[in-house]
Design a protein around this motif. Structure first.
Motif, mmCIF file in Angstrom:
data_model
loop_
_atom_site.group_PDB
_atom_site.id
_atom_site.type_symbol
_atom_site.label_atom_id
_atom_site.label_comp_id
_atom_site.label_asym_id
_atom_site.label_seq_id
_atom_site.Cartn_x
_atom_site.Cartn_y
_atom_site.Cartn_z
ATOM 1 N N ASP A 190 13.515 -4.669 -3.154
ATOM 2 C CA ASP A 190 12.794 -3.837 -2.191
ATOM 3 C C ASP A 190 12.099 -4.675 -1.126
ATOM 4 O OD1 ASP A 190 13.507 -1.565 -3.665
ATOM 5 O OD2 ASP A 190 11.753 -1.790 -4.975
ATOM 6 N N SER A 191 11.759 -5.924 -1.487
ATOM 7 C CA SER A 191 11.035 -6.802 -0.565
ATOM 8 C C SER A 191 11.961 -7.917 -0.102
ATOM 9 C CB SER A 191 9.790 -7.382 -1.249
ATOM 10 O OG SER A 191 9.162 -8.330 -0.428
ATOM 11 N N THR A 192 12.870 -7.595 0.785
ATOM 12 C CA THR A 192 13.783 -8.605 1.320
ATOM 13 C C THR A 192 13.046 -9.525 2.283
ATOM 14 O OG1 THR A 192 14.421 -7.084 3.073
ATOM 15 C CG2 THR A 192 15.777 -7.086 1.073
ATOM 16 N N ILE A 193 13.547 -10.749 2.391
ATOM 17 C CA ILE A 193 12.901 -11.744 3.238
ATOM 18 C C ILE A 193 13.284 -11.491 4.695
ATOM 19 C CG2 ILE A 193 12.555 -14.193 3.650
ATOM 20 C CD1 ILE A 193 11.606 -13.174 0.924
ATOM 21 N N SER A 266 3.498 -4.244 -0.627
ATOM 22 C CA SER A 266 3.229 -3.153 -1.561
ATOM 23 C C SER A 266 4.397 -2.182 -1.525
ATOM 24 C CB SER A 266 1.933 -2.416 -1.190
ATOM 25 O OG SER A 266 0.826 -3.294 -1.186
ATOM 26 N N GLU A 267 4.501 -1.369 -2.564
ATOM 27 C CA GLU A 267 5.564 -0.359 -2.576
ATOM 28 C C GLU A 267 5.394 0.632 -1.430
ATOM 29 O OE1 GLU A 267 7.213 0.298 -7.012
ATOM 30 O OE2 GLU A 267 5.146 0.977 -6.711
ATOM 31 N N MET A 268 4.156 0.907 -1.085
ATOM 32 C CA MET A 268 3.838 1.754 0.064
ATOM 33 C C MET A 268 2.574 1.205 0.711
ATOM 34 S SD MET A 268 4.500 5.642 -1.398
ATOM 35 C CE MET A 268 4.211 6.365 0.225
ATOM 36 N N SER A 269 2.508 1.298 2.027
ATOM 37 C CA SER A 269 1.293 0.874 2.715
ATOM 38 C C SER A 269 0.225 1.957 2.581
ATOM 39 C CB SER A 269 1.596 0.601 4.188
ATOM 40 O OG SER A 269 1.981 1.799 4.840
ATOM 41 N N VAL A 270 -0.991 1.612 2.934
ATOM 42 C CA VAL A 270 -2.088 2.573 2.853
ATOM 43 C C VAL A 270 -1.834 3.756 3.785
ATOM 44 C CG1 VAL A 270 -4.551 2.900 3.308
ATOM 45 C CG2 VAL A 270 -3.774 0.840 2.131
ATOM 46 N N SER A 271 -1.337 3.476 4.972
ATOM 47 C CA SER A 271 -1.061 4.569 5.913
ATOM 48 C C SER A 271 0.052 5.479 5.402
ATOM 49 C CB SER A 271 -0.693 3.991 7.279
ATOM 50 O OG SER A 271 0.444 3.143 7.175
ATOM 51 N N GLN A 272 1.074 4.905 4.743
ATOM 52 C CA GLN A 272 2.141 5.728 4.176
ATOM 53 C C GLN A 272 1.616 6.604 3.047
ATOM 54 O OE1 GLN A 272 4.964 2.640 3.158
ATOM 55 N NE2 GLN A 272 6.289 3.153 4.904
ATOM 56 N N PHE A 283 2.537 0.732 -6.714
ATOM 57 C CA PHE A 283 2.005 -0.636 -6.742
ATOM 58 C C PHE A 283 1.421 -0.934 -5.361
ATOM 59 C CE2 PHE A 283 2.354 -5.184 -6.070
ATOM 60 C CZ PHE A 283 1.927 -5.731 -7.271
ATOM 61 N N LEU A 284 0.116 -1.252 -5.306
ATOM 62 C CA LEU A 284 -0.565 -1.374 -4.021
ATOM 63 C C LEU A 284 -1.423 -2.634 -3.977
ATOM 64 C CD1 LEU A 284 -1.394 -0.077 -1.270
ATOM 65 C CD2 LEU A 284 -3.312 0.978 -2.497
ATOM 66 N N ARG A 285 -1.193 -3.445 -2.931
ATOM 67 C CA ARG A 285 -2.097 -4.541 -2.585
ATOM 68 C C ARG A 285 -2.970 -4.060 -1.430
ATOM 69 N NH1 ARG A 285 2.677 -7.822 -3.770
ATOM 70 N NH2 ARG A 285 2.154 -9.396 -5.364
ATOM 71 N N CYS A 286 -4.273 -4.122 -1.609
ATOM 72 C CA CYS A 286 -5.181 -3.585 -0.598
ATOM 73 C C CYS A 286 -6.500 -4.340 -0.662
ATOM 74 C CB CYS A 286 -5.404 -2.087 -0.823
ATOM 75 S SG CYS A 286 -6.127 -1.704 -2.440
ATOM 76 N N ARG A 287 -7.454 -3.877 0.128
ATOM 77 C CA ARG A 287 -8.823 -4.401 0.106
ATOM 78 C C ARG A 287 -9.757 -3.270 -0.317
ATOM 79 N NH1 ARG A 287 -6.357 -6.986 4.442
ATOM 80 N NH2 ARG A 287 -6.635 -9.266 4.496
ATOM 81 N N ALA A 288 -10.691 -3.583 -1.208
ATOM 82 C CA ALA A 288 -11.561 -2.552 -1.780
ATOM 83 C C ALA A 288 -13.006 -2.776 -1.361
ATOM 84 C CB ALA A 288 -11.454 -2.546 -3.301
ATOM 85 N N GLY A 289 -13.737 -1.671 -1.259
ATOM 86 C CA GLY A 289 -15.165 -1.701 -0.968
ATOM 87 C C GLY A 289 -15.838 -0.501 -1.620
ATOM 88 N N LYS A 290 -17.166 -0.576 -1.741
ATOM 89 C CA LYS A 290 -17.885 0.512 -2.424
ATOM 90 C C LYS A 290 -19.299 0.618 -1.885
ATOM 91 C CE LYS A 290 -19.264 2.225 -6.997
ATOM 92 N NZ LYS A 290 -18.602 3.532 -6.812
ATOM 93 N N LYS A 291 -19.776 1.878 -1.788
ATOM 94 C CA LYS A 291 -21.153 2.170 -1.426
ATOM 95 C C LYS A 291 -21.669 3.279 -2.341
ATOM 96 C CE LYS A 291 -20.832 0.746 3.408
ATOM 97 N NZ LYS A 291 -20.992 1.150 4.831
ATOM 98 N N PRO A 292 -22.992 3.411 -2.486
ATOM 99 C CA PRO A 292 -23.535 4.399 -3.437
ATOM 100 C C PRO A 292 -23.072 5.826 -3.179
ATOM 101 C CG PRO A 292 -25.251 2.877 -2.741
ATOM 102 C CD PRO A 292 -24.063 2.579 -1.891
ATOM 103 N N GLY A 293 -22.863 6.204 -1.931
ATOM 104 C CA GLY A 293 -22.501 7.582 -1.630
ATOM 105 C C GLY A 293 -21.075 7.953 -1.974
ATOM 106 N N TYR A 294 -20.274 6.983 -2.443
ATOM 107 C CA TYR A 294 -18.867 7.269 -2.739
ATOM 108 C C TYR A 294 -18.680 7.960 -4.092
ATOM 109 C CZ TYR A 294 -17.770 4.111 1.149
ATOM 110 O OH TYR A 294 -17.679 3.528 2.382
#
Length: 385
Positions: A190-193, A266-272, A283-294
């Motif tokens: 799925d991830s060709t060069i 990733s198998e799918m991007s965040v926008s997809q 399967f997702l590679r991403c960046r994570a964040g958190k705040k109290p209101g979540y």
């Protein structure tokens, strides 16, 4: 005036000389008033001395006195009721200083004992320190190459080989030779060069802020407690944008580039995912964040919320961990450790946009319209063990 003086006075005085006469004064007799004044002064001095002695006698806090004064006090007819120490002139000493000294000594002994106990416990639990930061209960099994031994044994050679691989990808030639320098992937079909995925050329000189760091990545307990050492290289591209690529040791002890982790595949991007809402785990590679209101509650269950971003910050989705289902609290614990969220060890604010590898799906049963659910925490960072 004597006769000699009279004869001399009658004699003529030569020119240029002056006659001098000496007068003798009689001693004045002392008057009765002056004698009486002196006696009065002596009496006043004696009375003042007696007053001072009396004041000293009545002062209980008066300090040490001389021997004559001590003998005078002993000759008194009236027995003194004061303590013997006060009679002989010693000062009263409070016992408060003694208590302060005792408290200080006892506190010091307790501090030393506690310090030795903590030191001993740290030595006994030294092997479990990695488990605390990884948020797991068991220590991962060591690799045959012992993590990063392959790098520190000859780091200069490793960095030279990494720069050669980067140079080959910058030129975009001889794809077959480049593939030999890439880490094998289960998603290679799925991830060709593609050279266009590499982007602008990477600079490895000193002017591009080129740097490296050696790290360890460990998977969670649910995924087998695997561990792998890798080297992260970072700097700037020719277009000025930053880059970060990752190298690991291959199966044949060869340095290989982790292509999937370096380009963030990733198998799918965040926008997809935001547009397609996949029901199956992705399967997702991403960046994570958190705040109290979540954090939210949907129905009877409590959820811990996170924001997940893609390659650009305006591509993001909100995803939740069900704290009431099996394994939910463990996933949330790993994410909190990654972000240093709610830590009692440090007062630093939580980290944001930290790289993480997850399995994600859209769950239509969460809330009225459905929400993304974090189904599995694979590992921190983008390099998989």
């Amino acid at each position: 005036m004597s006769e000699g003086d009279q004869n001399n006075a009658e004699e003529p005085i030569p020119d240029g000389m002056v006659r001098k006469r000496r007068r003798v004064r009689k001693r004045r007799s002392s008057s009765p008033e002056r004698s009486s004044g002196k006696e009065e002064a002596n009496k006043l001095f004696a009375k003042a001395k007696e007053l001072l002695i009396g004041m000293h006698d009545e002062d209980e806090d008066f300090g040490p006195v001389d021997v004559a004064e001590q003998l005078r006090r002993l000759k008194r007819k009236k027995e003194d009721e004061r303590p013997l120490d006060d009679i002989w002139g010693t000062k009263k000493r409070s016992t408060s200083w003694l208590w302060i000294i005792l408290v200080g000594v006892i506190s010091s002994v307790i501090a030393v004992v506690v310090g030795l106990a903590m030191w001993t416990s740290q030595d006994e639990n030294e092997g479990d320190e990695t488990d605390f930061f990884l948020g797991v209960d068991e220590k991962p099994e060591p690799l045959e190459d012992d993590g990063l031994t392959w790098f520190f044994d000859d780091s200069v050679m490793v960095l030279d080989e990494a720069k050669k691989t980067i140079g080959m990808l910058n030129q975009g030639k001889d794809l077959d030779e480049i593939e030999k320098r890439l880490r094998k992937s289960d998603f290679r079909s799925d991830s060709t060069i593609k050279f266009e995925d590499w982007g602008s050329s990477l600079l490895t000189n000193a002017w591009s802020n080129f740097s490296w760091s050696a790290r360890l990545v460990s998977s969670s307990k649910l995924t087998g407690l695997k561990e792998r050492g890798y080297v992260s290289l970072s700097g700037k591209r020719e277009n000025g944008n930053p880059f970060e690529v990752f190298f690991v040791q291959g199966n044949e002890n060869q340095l290989v580039l982790d292509w999937d982790a370096s380009i963030g595949w990733s198998e799918m991007s965040v926008s997809q995912m935001a547009s397609e809402l996949p029901q199956d785990e992705v399967f997702l590679r991403c960046r994570a964040g958190k705040k109290p209101g979540y954090d939210q509650s949907f129905g009877q269950d409590d959820y811990s919320g996170y924001v997940l971003t893609g390659e650009v910050s305006d591509e993001f989705i909100f995803a939740y961990v069900n704290l009431d289902r099996a394994g939910g609290k463990f996933i949330d614990q790993n994410l909190r450790l990654l972000l240093n969220y709610g830590s009692f060890v440090s007062n630093e604010p939580p980290l944001q946009e930290q790289k993480v590898t997850l399995r994600l799906r859209f769950n239509s049963d969460i809330g009225a319209e459905g929400q993304f659910e974090i189904a599995e925490y694979l590992n921190d960072g983008w390099v998989t063990p």
